[in-house]
Design a protein around this motif. Sequence first.
Motif, mmCIF file in Angstrom:
data_model
loop_
_atom_site.group_PDB
_atom_site.id
_atom_site.type_symbol
_atom_site.label_atom_id
_atom_site.label_comp_id
_atom_site.label_asym_id
_atom_site.label_seq_id
_atom_site.Cartn_x
_atom_site.Cartn_y
_atom_site.Cartn_z
ATOM 1 N N GLN A 1 1.971 6.759 -6.661
ATOM 2 C CA GLN A 1 1.004 7.813 -6.987
ATOM 3 C C GLN A 1 1.606 9.203 -6.738
ATOM 4 O O GLN A 1 1.401 10.133 -7.524
ATOM 5 C CB GLN A 1 -0.271 7.636 -6.161
ATOM 6 C CG GLN A 1 -1.100 6.426 -6.559
ATOM 7 C CD GLN A 1 -2.273 6.186 -5.605
ATOM 8 O OE1 GLN A 1 -2.422 6.886 -4.607
ATOM 9 N NE2 GLN A 1 -3.079 5.170 -5.915
ATOM 10 N N ALA A 2 2.346 9.336 -5.651
ATOM 11 C CA ALA A 2 2.992 10.613 -5.349
ATOM 12 C C ALA A 2 4.003 10.964 -6.440
ATOM 13 O O ALA A 2 4.071 12.124 -6.886
ATOM 14 C CB ALA A 2 3.667 10.568 -3.986
ATOM 15 N N SER B 1 2.424 1.692 -3.351
ATOM 16 C CA SER B 1 1.420 2.205 -4.282
ATOM 17 C C SER B 1 1.232 3.710 -4.083
ATOM 18 O O SER B 1 1.157 4.474 -5.052
ATOM 19 C CB SER B 1 0.102 1.470 -4.083
ATOM 20 O OG SER B 1 -0.898 2.024 -4.897
ATOM 21 N N MET B 2 1.151 4.140 -2.827
ATOM 22 C CA MET B 2 0.992 5.560 -2.525
ATOM 23 C C MET B 2 2.222 6.349 -2.989
ATOM 24 O O MET B 2 2.097 7.466 -3.508
ATOM 25 C CB MET B 2 0.744 5.767 -1.029
ATOM 26 C CG MET B 2 -0.627 5.264 -0.575
ATOM 27 S SD MET B 2 -0.876 5.238 1.223
ATOM 28 C CE MET B 2 -0.505 6.886 1.686
ATOM 29 N N THR B 3 3.404 5.744 -2.809
ATOM 30 C CA THR B 3 4.637 6.391 -3.260
ATOM 31 C C THR B 3 4.618 6.543 -4.774
ATOM 32 O O THR B 3 4.983 7.593 -5.317
ATOM 33 C CB THR B 3 5.871 5.581 -2.809
ATOM 34 O OG1 THR B 3 5.869 5.472 -1.379
ATOM 35 C CG2 THR B 3 7.158 6.237 -3.268
ATOM 36 N N GLU C 1 0.831 -1.199 0.000
ATOM 37 C CA GLU C 1 0.000 0.000 0.000
ATOM 38 C C GLU C 1 0.874 1.261 0.000
ATOM 39 O O GLU C 1 0.615 2.214 -0.734
ATOM 40 C CB GLU C 1 -0.945 0.010 1.201
ATOM 41 C CG GLU C 1 -1.918 1.169 1.186
ATOM 42 C CD GLU C 1 -2.907 1.133 2.344
ATOM 43 O OE1 GLU C 1 -3.481 2.194 2.624
ATOM 44 O OE2 GLU C 1 -3.059 0.067 2.972
ATOM 45 N N GLN C 2 1.920 1.254 0.825
ATOM 46 C CA GLN C 2 2.825 2.410 0.868
ATOM 47 C C GLN C 2 3.565 2.581 -0.459
ATOM 48 O O GLN C 2 3.759 3.700 -0.934
ATOM 49 C CB GLN C 2 3.818 2.256 2.020
ATOM 50 C CG GLN C 2 3.180 2.481 3.381
ATOM 51 C CD GLN C 2 4.172 2.313 4.526
ATOM 52 O OE1 GLN C 2 5.296 1.864 4.328
ATOM 53 N NE2 GLN C 2 3.731 2.663 5.728
ATOM 54 N N GLN D 1 2.196 12.200 -9.452
ATOM 55 C CA GLN D 1 1.761 13.586 -9.266
ATOM 56 C C GLN D 1 2.944 14.548 -9.434
ATOM 57 O O GLN D 1 2.810 15.606 -10.042
ATOM 58 C CB GLN D 1 1.124 13.772 -7.889
ATOM 59 C CG GLN D 1 -0.233 13.130 -7.758
ATOM 60 C CD GLN D 1 -0.794 13.266 -6.342
ATOM 61 O OE1 GLN D 1 -0.080 13.617 -5.406
ATOM 62 N NE2 GLN D 1 -2.085 12.964 -6.205
#
Length: 102
Positions: free
Chosen positions: A24-25, A20-22, A17-18, A28
């Motif tokens: 996405q960041a 994946s969030m990384t 999950e982390q 961006q």
Amino acid sequence: MQENTRQSVQAVAASVEQSSMTGQAFDQIIDMVNNSSQKVNEIAAACEEEAAQAAEVMSSVESISASSEESAAASEETAATCQSLAHLAEELANSAAAFKTN
């Protein structure tokens, strides 16, 4: 043992999950950098256009200045010619006076 496995699975899930969030960041950040780059390119193009227009204005001002100088020189020449004509007219009047009979 099962508890350790469950905790490991949870830790792996949290890491996924982390990650994946990384990702996405980073996506961006990449979008923001691309947008910023596009804005910089637009600004650079506008600056080039402005510089070309400024050069054109400068050329026009130089042309006007040259025309003004030519006009001033022509005015001076006209003034000198007028003075010469006035002098010649005076001489002619004096010469014509010699032929007057009373």
